[in-house]
Design an enzyme around this catalytic site. Structure first.
Site, mmCIF file in Angstrom:
data_model
loop_
_atom_site.group_PDB
_atom_site.id
_atom_site.type_symbol
_atom_site.label_atom_id
_atom_site.label_comp_id
_atom_site.label_asym_id
_atom_site.label_seq_id
_atom_site.Cartn_x
_atom_site.Cartn_y
_atom_site.Cartn_z
ATOM 1 N N MET A 49 0.015 1.059 5.276
ATOM 2 C CA MET A 49 -0.778 1.420 6.338
ATOM 3 C C MET A 49 -1.624 -0.046 6.654
ATOM 4 O O MET A 49 -2.122 -0.306 5.815
ATOM 5 C CB MET A 49 -1.621 2.489 6.332
ATOM 6 C CG MET A 49 -0.673 3.911 6.303
ATOM 7 S SD MET A 49 -1.915 5.383 6.505
ATOM 8 C CE MET A 49 -2.421 5.326 4.593
ATOM 9 N N HIS A 60 -2.758 -0.782 -3.215
ATOM 10 C CA HIS A 60 -3.815 -0.071 -2.851
ATOM 11 C C HIS A 60 -3.923 1.195 -3.840
ATOM 12 O O HIS A 60 -2.828 1.995 -3.659
ATOM 13 C CB HIS A 60 -3.786 0.189 -1.378
ATOM 14 C CG HIS A 60 -4.177 -0.971 -0.466
ATOM 15 N ND1 HIS A 60 -4.031 -0.975 0.886
ATOM 16 C CD2 HIS A 60 -4.798 -2.070 -0.751
ATOM 17 C CE1 HIS A 60 -4.501 -2.044 1.421
ATOM 18 N NE2 HIS A 60 -4.887 -2.773 0.433
ATOM 19 N N SER A 65 0.915 -1.223 -0.150
ATOM 20 C CA SER A 65 -0.057 0.065 -0.077
ATOM 21 C C SER A 65 0.893 1.345 -0.019
ATOM 22 O O SER A 65 1.637 1.620 -1.014
ATOM 23 C CB SER A 65 -0.924 -0.012 1.130
ATOM 24 O OG SER A 65 -1.920 1.098 1.286
ATOM 25 N N THR A 66 0.764 1.994 0.903
ATOM 26 C CA THR A 66 1.494 3.357 1.074
ATOM 27 C C THR A 66 3.103 2.830 0.898
ATOM 28 O O THR A 66 3.668 2.349 1.725
ATOM 29 C CB THR A 66 1.533 3.985 2.500
ATOM 30 O OG1 THR A 66 -0.059 4.147 2.502
ATOM 31 C CG2 THR A 66 2.055 5.369 2.486
ATOM 32 N N ASP A 71 -4.120 -5.071 5.917
ATOM 33 C CA ASP A 71 -4.767 -5.893 5.125
ATOM 34 C C ASP A 71 -3.614 -6.869 4.541
ATOM 35 O O ASP A 71 -2.380 -6.472 4.227
ATOM 36 C CB ASP A 71 -4.973 -4.820 3.636
ATOM 37 C CG ASP A 71 -5.793 -5.668 2.715
ATOM 38 O OD1 ASP A 71 -6.504 -6.930 2.937
ATOM 39 O OD2 ASP A 71 -5.723 -5.389 1.335
#
Length: 355
Positions: free
Chosen positions: A291, A198, A171-172, A294
């Protein structure tokens, strides 16, 4: 308190962002700037913790401004992007350069409905501020060894003839991390690689094109119904969940828009759960920077099915240690690797059983 500088060439947008960020008690907007040159002056004078930066600005654009901020101040920067194709490509550039994250304006450069992404922006600003505090207040802590190591051994030895599949969630910080992993994978890797990053709809195609240009291995945005081939990387489209099922012809990719418990779309858990059902495949499951948590539940299911190697990115190289930390703390990870070493770990995990 997280001190934020808001940079946008639109006075209206500066006002909107400056008004709704302080609604969160952890955030203080300490100033605004109209363009890149003014932003650099304000950073020097005000010393913010986080910068929100418009991509399309006069005098000095967002990309040039970002590079100067990263070179001189090493501050986390959240890019504010348009939904145009050019805006998407520039956003990927910025993420690869080292921007912390990005949000998209819902309806163009002046978005009257900016409130729609308020929660996303607040979440990203807090995460950016916390990442800075963690890096400045304490040295990186070596993640603890898995607490349930005995339970995550391979259920049985994998046959040398076993087919492999690699699944990866991030993600991030993911676009930049993927740039350090995917180009190092060999084009003849004896496994398909399925990735959940993401991202909103439209941006994953630009990410896939960029990685494909940088890599020997083929990289593409996944399409519903296509067969997953060895030596190819498939990135889940933004706004769609990706799963894989075994058919008579091989592994088939499926895309859908179902709501998932993690609320992400695409969801790492969703992909990993589908991979866990491939009983006669050896799996390599990788969790990288991001973050939240998940992927943790999905890894549990893959481990329960057996025949898997799990890899997490180390705290040292993560932009945000949330997703890897969650899986490590749950005792689900076999190997913890710096991002520079993840490609080698994947390749080794596939090769050693396919000789």
């Amino acid at each position: 308190m997280i001190r934020v500088l808001v940079v946008d060439d639109s006075a209206f947008m500066r006002k909107l962002i400056s008004d709704f960020l302080p609604a969160e008690s952890q955030i203080e907007v300490i100033g605004t700037a109209r363009n890149g040159e003014e932003a650099l002056q304000k950073i020097n004078a005000l010393q913010p913790d986080v910068v929100t930066l418009d991509i399309e600005m006069p005098v000095m654009n967002g990309t040039d401004t970002l590079q100067k901020i990263l070179d001189t101040y090493q501050l986390p920067v959240i890019m504010v992007s348009s939904q145009t194709q050019q805006g998407k490509e520039v956003t990927i550039d910025c993420l690869e350069m080292g921007a912390f994250d990005f949000i998209t304006k819902p309806s163009g450069s002046i978005s009257l409905d900016l409130y729609k992404i308020k929660e996303q922006l607040v979440e990203r600003v807090i995460a950016a501020g916390l990442s800075t505090e963690q890096k400045t207040e304490a040295a990186p802590i070596t993640p603890p060894p898995p607490r349930r190591a005995a339970k995550i051994e391979l259920v049985k030895p994998i046959s040398a003839a076993a087919k492999h599949i690699v699944c990866l969630g991030t993600s991030t910080g993911g676009p930049r991390a993927l740039q350090k992993v995917i180009p190092k994978l060999p084009k003849d890797l004896k496994a398909p690689v399925l990735i959940v990053q993401h991202m909103p709809e439209g941006f994953t195609a630009s990410l896939a094109d960029r990685l494909n240009h940088l890599s020997d291995i083929q990289v593409k945005e996944a399409k519903d119904g296509e067969m997953a081939s060895e030596g190819c990387v498939y990135i889940a489209p933004g706004g769609k969940n990706m799963s894989v099922v075994k058919t008579g012809a091989g592994l088939q990719i499926s895309l859908d828009s179902k709501v998932t418990p993690s609320r992400h779309k695409p969801s790492v858990d969703y992909l990993f759960r589908s991979v866990s059902r491939l009983s006669d495949y050896a799996k390599v499951a990788v969790i990288m920077t991001g973050m939240g948590s998940d992927g943790t539940e999905g890894i549990k299911e893959i481990l329960a099915a057996g025949n898997v190697k799990t890899i997490a990115e180390s705290e040292e190289s993560c932009v945000v240690f949330g997703m890897p930390k969650s899986a490590i703390k749950a005792g689900l990870i076999h190997e913890i690797k710096h991002v520079e070493d993840i490609a080698a770990a994947i390749t080794s995990s596939v090769k050693k059983e396919r000789v």
